[in-house]
Design an enzyme around this catalytic site. Sequence first.
Site, short mmCIF file in Angstrom:
data_model
loop_
_atom_site.label_atom_id
_atom_site.label_comp_id
_atom_site.label_asym_id
_atom_site.label_seq_id
_atom_site.Cartn_x
_atom_site.Cartn_y
_atom_site.Cartn_z
N ALA A 128 0.83 -1.21 0.00
CA ALA A 128 0.00 0.00 0.00
C ALA A 128 0.87 1.26 0.00
CB ALA A 128 -0.93 -0.01 1.22
N TYR A 129 1.98 1.20 0.72
CA TYR A 129 2.92 2.33 0.76
C TYR A 129 3.50 2.59 -0.63
CZ TYR A 129 7.41 4.63 1.73
OH TYR A 129 8.50 5.47 1.72
N GLN A 130 3.91 1.54 -1.31
CA GLN A 130 4.48 1.72 -2.64
C GLN A 130 3.45 2.27 -3.63
OE1 GLN A 130 7.55 1.93 -2.38
NE2 GLN A 130 8.54 0.13 -3.24
N LYS A 133 2.98 6.08 -2.66
CA LYS A 133 4.12 6.90 -3.11
C LYS A 133 4.11 7.02 -4.63
CE LYS A 133 6.95 8.37 -0.64
NZ LYS A 133 6.98 9.64 0.13
#
Length: 219
Positions: A128-130, A133
Site C-alpha cells: 500500500a505504501y508503494q 508513493k
Amino acid sequence: MRIVIAGGHGQIALRLERLLAARGHGVAGIIRDPAQAAELRDAGAEPVVLDLESASVEAVAAVLAGADAAVFAAGAGGGSGAARKKTVDLGAAVLFADAAERAGVRRHLVVSSMGADPDHAGDEVFDAYQRAKGAADVSVRSRPGLDWTILRPGALTNDAGTGLVALAESTGRGAVPRDDVAAVLAALLETPGTAGLTLELIGGTVPVADAVNAAANGG
C-alpha cells in the site's frame, strides 16, 4: 534560499535542516506535534505546527508563501497501516503540491521510494505504501507549475554517511545512509538543472556533488 520541508521532524528532514542551515539557507519545517519544535530549532529550522492530514490548501500555501523551494519528506511511518499511507504518503503529498502551486513555489522536491508504483501489486502494508508513493509521484509529475525532482532512495540506514553515492534514473537495488540522502537533497535544491528528473539513489562511489551535477547534465 528559504526552503519549507513537510515532515520536518523526520530522520532525513532533520539531517537536511542541519545541512541547509549550515549553508546559510532559511529553513522551515512543518510538524504535527508541537513537542517536536525544540528539535527543529536545534537543527536550525523554524518549526511550523500544521497537520497535513487535515489542513486546507490555503493554510499550507500560507506557510509556503515567499519560499524558494519546497521539500516533501513526510511519511506515515513504519508503524502505520494502509489507511494512513493513503492520507499521508499520498494525500498530504498531493496537498503539499497543490499548495506549492497556489503559492507560486516552483522548485519542488519529493522524497519517494525505490519501486514506488501506483499499480504495485500486493496486500501488505508496504505494498500500500508503494502504491501511495507511486500515485503521489504521478500527481507531482503532472504539474506544469512545478519544477519537480523526485528522489527514490533504496533501503535507508542510519550508518554514517560516506558522501559517495550512485544517483541515476535506475541504479538497481541497494542501501543508502540517511546522511547521504540528506546531502543529495541539499545538492538537488542548489542544482535547478535537475528539475523534471526522477532519480534513484543508493550508496556508491561518486561524490554527492559530482553525482548531482552529472544527473543535471544528463549523465
